[in-house]
Motif scaffolding. Sequence first.
Motif, short mmCIF file in Angstrom:
data_model
loop_
_atom_site.label_atom_id
_atom_site.label_comp_id
_atom_site.label_asym_id
_atom_site.label_seq_id
_atom_site.Cartn_x
_atom_site.Cartn_y
_atom_site.Cartn_z
N TYR A 137 53.08 73.19 141.43
CA TYR A 137 54.11 72.56 140.60
C TYR A 137 53.47 71.40 139.86
O TYR A 137 52.40 70.90 140.23
CB TYR A 137 55.30 72.10 141.44
N ASP A 138 54.14 70.96 138.79
CA ASP A 138 53.58 69.93 137.92
C ASP A 138 54.11 68.54 138.22
O ASP A 138 53.41 67.54 138.01
CB ASP A 138 53.89 70.27 136.46
N VAL A 139 55.36 68.46 138.65
CA VAL A 139 56.03 67.18 138.87
C VAL A 139 56.88 67.29 140.14
O VAL A 139 57.46 68.35 140.40
CB VAL A 139 56.94 66.80 137.67
N VAL A 140 56.94 66.21 140.90
CA VAL A 140 57.86 66.11 142.04
C VAL A 140 58.99 65.17 141.64
O VAL A 140 58.72 64.07 141.12
CB VAL A 140 57.16 65.57 143.29
N HIS A 141 60.23 65.59 141.88
CA HIS A 141 61.38 64.72 141.59
C HIS A 141 62.08 64.40 142.91
O HIS A 141 62.64 65.27 143.56
CB HIS A 141 62.35 65.42 140.63
N LEU A 142 62.04 63.11 143.29
CA LEU A 142 62.65 62.64 144.53
C LEU A 142 64.03 62.05 144.25
O LEU A 142 64.22 61.35 143.26
CB LEU A 142 61.78 61.56 145.18
N HIS A 143 64.96 62.32 145.16
CA HIS A 143 66.30 61.74 145.08
C HIS A 143 66.53 60.80 146.27
O HIS A 143 66.52 59.59 146.13
CB HIS A 143 67.36 62.83 145.01
N PHE A 201 63.57 72.45 147.25
CA PHE A 201 62.65 71.99 148.28
C PHE A 201 62.68 72.87 149.53
O PHE A 201 63.73 73.20 150.07
CB PHE A 201 62.98 70.55 148.70
N SER A 202 61.50 73.23 149.95
CA SER A 202 61.22 73.71 151.30
C SER A 202 59.82 73.22 151.60
O SER A 202 59.04 72.91 150.68
CB SER A 202 61.29 75.23 151.39
N TRP A 203 59.47 73.14 152.87
CA TRP A 203 58.12 72.66 153.18
C TRP A 203 57.08 73.64 152.68
O TRP A 203 55.98 73.24 152.27
CB TRP A 203 57.99 72.39 154.67
N ARG A 204 57.41 74.92 152.65
CA ARG A 204 56.47 75.89 152.09
C ARG A 204 56.25 75.63 150.60
O ARG A 204 55.11 75.59 150.13
CB ARG A 204 56.99 77.32 152.31
N ASN A 205 57.35 75.44 149.86
CA ASN A 205 57.23 75.15 148.43
C ASN A 205 56.45 73.87 148.19
O ASN A 205 55.61 73.77 147.29
CB ASN A 205 58.60 75.03 147.78
N ALA A 206 56.73 72.85 149.01
CA ALA A 206 56.11 71.54 148.80
C ALA A 206 54.62 71.54 149.10
O ALA A 206 53.85 70.86 148.41
CB ALA A 206 56.82 70.50 149.67
N LEU A 246 55.49 64.24 159.93
CA LEU A 246 54.10 64.65 159.80
C LEU A 246 53.90 65.50 158.56
O LEU A 246 52.90 65.35 157.83
CB LEU A 246 53.65 65.41 161.06
N LEU A 247 54.84 66.40 158.30
CA LEU A 247 54.76 67.21 157.08
C LEU A 247 54.86 66.34 155.83
O LEU A 247 54.17 66.58 154.83
CB LEU A 247 55.87 68.26 157.08
N ALA A 248 55.72 65.31 155.89
CA ALA A 248 55.84 64.40 154.75
C ALA A 248 54.53 63.66 154.51
O ALA A 248 54.14 63.42 153.35
CB ALA A 248 56.97 63.41 154.99
N ALA A 249 53.82 63.31 155.59
CA ALA A 249 52.53 62.65 155.43
C ALA A 249 51.53 63.58 154.74
O ALA A 249 50.74 63.15 153.88
CB ALA A 249 52.00 62.22 156.80
N VAL A 250 51.56 64.87 155.09
CA VAL A 250 50.69 65.84 154.42
C VAL A 250 51.06 65.96 152.94
O VAL A 250 50.20 66.04 152.06
CB VAL A 250 50.77 67.22 155.12
#
Length: 351
Positions: free
Chosen positions: A51-57, A41-46, A76-80
Motif C-alpha cells: 500500500y502507498d499510504v496508511v490512514h489512522l483514525h 485493516f487486518s494484520w495480514r493487510n497491514a 507486538l504486531l503494532a510494533a512490527v
Amino acid sequence: MTARPLVVLQSFPDPRPTTNPYIVMLADAIRRQPDVALRTFSWRNALLTRYDVVHLHWPETLLEGRTPLRALVRQLLAAVLLLRIAILRTPVVRTVHNLELPDGIGRRQRFLLTRFDRLTTLRIVLNEHTPVPPGTEAVTILHGHYREWFRDVPRRPQVDGRLAYFGLIRRYKNVQALVRAFSGMPPDASLQVGGRPSTPELAAEIAGLAGDDDRIGLMLEFLTDEQLVGIASAAQLVVLPYREMHNSGGTLAALSLDRPVLVPDNEVNRALAREVGDRWVRRYAAPLTTDTLDRTLAELRAEPPHGRPDLSARDWSTVGAAHVSAYRRALKPASARARAAAAPQPRRYSW
C-alpha cells in the motif's frame, strides 16, 4: 499503460452493524474517487500487502484485546507495523478525532501511540480550531453530514416540549447534568435519553437520577438507526451537554435530521453556528441549568428555525475528494508539501 491506483490502508476493519457511520460513509466516499483503492485493516493487510499510504483514525483500537494476552499480541504486531512504516517510509495520514491520548492506558500503549504520532506525515483536522504540534503539517476537512445515511429511516412526529439526548454515554458527555437540570422543568416537558453507557455504574447513576419521573424515558442500550432517528426526530431540541466538545458526530446527526441542538458555547460550536445558522445551533455557558433548558425551549416555540440547516460544505463527494488530495499530498517530499502549503489555495475545506 494504465497507472496503478493509489492504495490506501485504513486503520478500520470491514464495517459491522455497530461501526461508526462516519467510517462507513468515509470509506464509500473514497471508493467513489477515481484512481484510488481502499484497503480495510487486518494484520495480514497491514504487514503482508503493498500500500502507498496508511490512514489512522483511532490507533488505540489497534492495541486493544478482549484478554491481556490478545492485547499483548496486538501490541507486538503494532510494533512490527511501526517498524515496517519506518523502514519503507510509508506516509502516515492521521485524522485527529480526539485531542488527548485515551485515559487509563498503560506505558506500552502510550509508547506505541507516541511512535504512531511521530511517524505521522500529515494530520487531518475536522475543524480549524484543532491544535496541532508546532511544525506539524495539517489540512482541515469537515466531518460529512448524515443526510444520506438516515434518508430512508422513518421519522416520528415532533413532540412539543420534548428534549432528547442520543449517542454513546460516557462521563465527559455529562448526561447526568442534563437529567438533573430537566428535573426542574414544567410538567409539559419530557426528556428521552438513548445510548449505551460506558459502565454499569454510570447506567445506574443515570437511572437513579431519573427516579420515578415518568416524563423521563431511558433507553440505555446501543441504538439502532431506527431508534436513534426515532428519538431525534420526536425531539423539539437535542441537548448534548458535554463537558468537553471538540468534534461531535451527534451534533451533525441531529442537524442532518433537521433538529436544533443545544451545545456548550465554545469556538468550535460558534463556528458551526455561523456555518449552519444560529437558530439551529443554540449555545449555553456551563453549567447546564433548568433555566437554560426552559428558556431555549421558549425561544424555539416563539421562533422555530425554518427550512433546513445549511450542510452543503459537508457533502461526502467533497469530503472524499479532499481525503484523496491529502493522501497525494502526503506522498510528496517534505519540500514539495511545504511549497504546496504556502501557495494560494483555490478551494478550502474548512469553516
